[in-house]
Design a protein around this motif. Structure first.
Motif: not given
Length: 137
Positions: A63-69, A115-116
Motif C-alpha cells: 500500500d505504501a509503495l502504490s500510494n507513493a507512486i 506491486v510497483g
C-alpha cells in the motif's frame, strides 16, 4: 538542460545509495524530473542535493509503495518511468536464516517489483508511454 529524458518523469526506488543513486543522477543528467524513493530518511539529503525529489517509502509495504507512486504522479502530472532498484540482503549463512528474514527478502526484492509495476503501468500508459526497468542481482 536537454537530454533524452527531457520532459519525462521517473521514479527510482532505492535511490539513496549505490546503484540507485547512480541511476537517479544519470536520469537527472539526461533531463528527467526524478523522484527517489528510499526507506532511509538520510537519503533525502543525497537525493535533493543531486536535484531530485525525495519520498520516504518502504517498498516492502504494497500500500505504501502504490500510494507513493500515485502521489508522485499527481505531483508531477505524469509518469514515464519506474526503475525498481530497491533491494536488501541478509548477510548470514542460509542455514541460519529465519522464515521472517526470508519473508522480508521476498517482500522487498520480489513482491515490490510486481506491486510497483502494477501501480506504475497504467499511469505510464496515461502519460503516453515509457518504461519499467527492474534491477536484479
Amino acid at each position: 538542460m536537454n537530454g533524452p529524458l527531457t520532459g519525462k518523469t521517473v521514479i527510482v526506488t532505492g535511490a539513496g545509495a549505490g546503484i540507485g543513486l547512480g541511476i537517479l543522477r544519470q536520469c537527472l543528467a539526461w533531463g528527467a524530473d526524478v523522484t527517489g524513493f528510499d526507506i532511509n530518511t538520510s537519503a533525502r539529503k543525497k537525493v535533493e542535493a543531486e536535484g531530485g525529489s525525495f519520498e520516504q517509502v518502504d517498498v516492502g509495504d504494497p500500500d505504501a509503495l502504490s500510494n507513493a507512486i500515485s502521489r508522485t504522479t499527481a505531483r508531477t502530472g505524469a509518469l514515464h518511468g519506474l526503475v525498481s532498484n530497491a533491494g536488501i540482503t541478509i548477510q548470514k549463512p542460509f542455514t541460519e536464516m529465519t522464515v521472517e528474514e526470508m519473508d522480508l527478502l521476498w517482500r522487498v526484492n520480489q513482491r515490490a517489483v510486481m506491486v510497483g509495476a502494477q501501480a506504475a503501468a497504467p499511469l505510464i500508459r496515461q502519460s503516453g508511454g515509457g518504461a519499467i526497468v527492474n534491477i536484479a542481482s
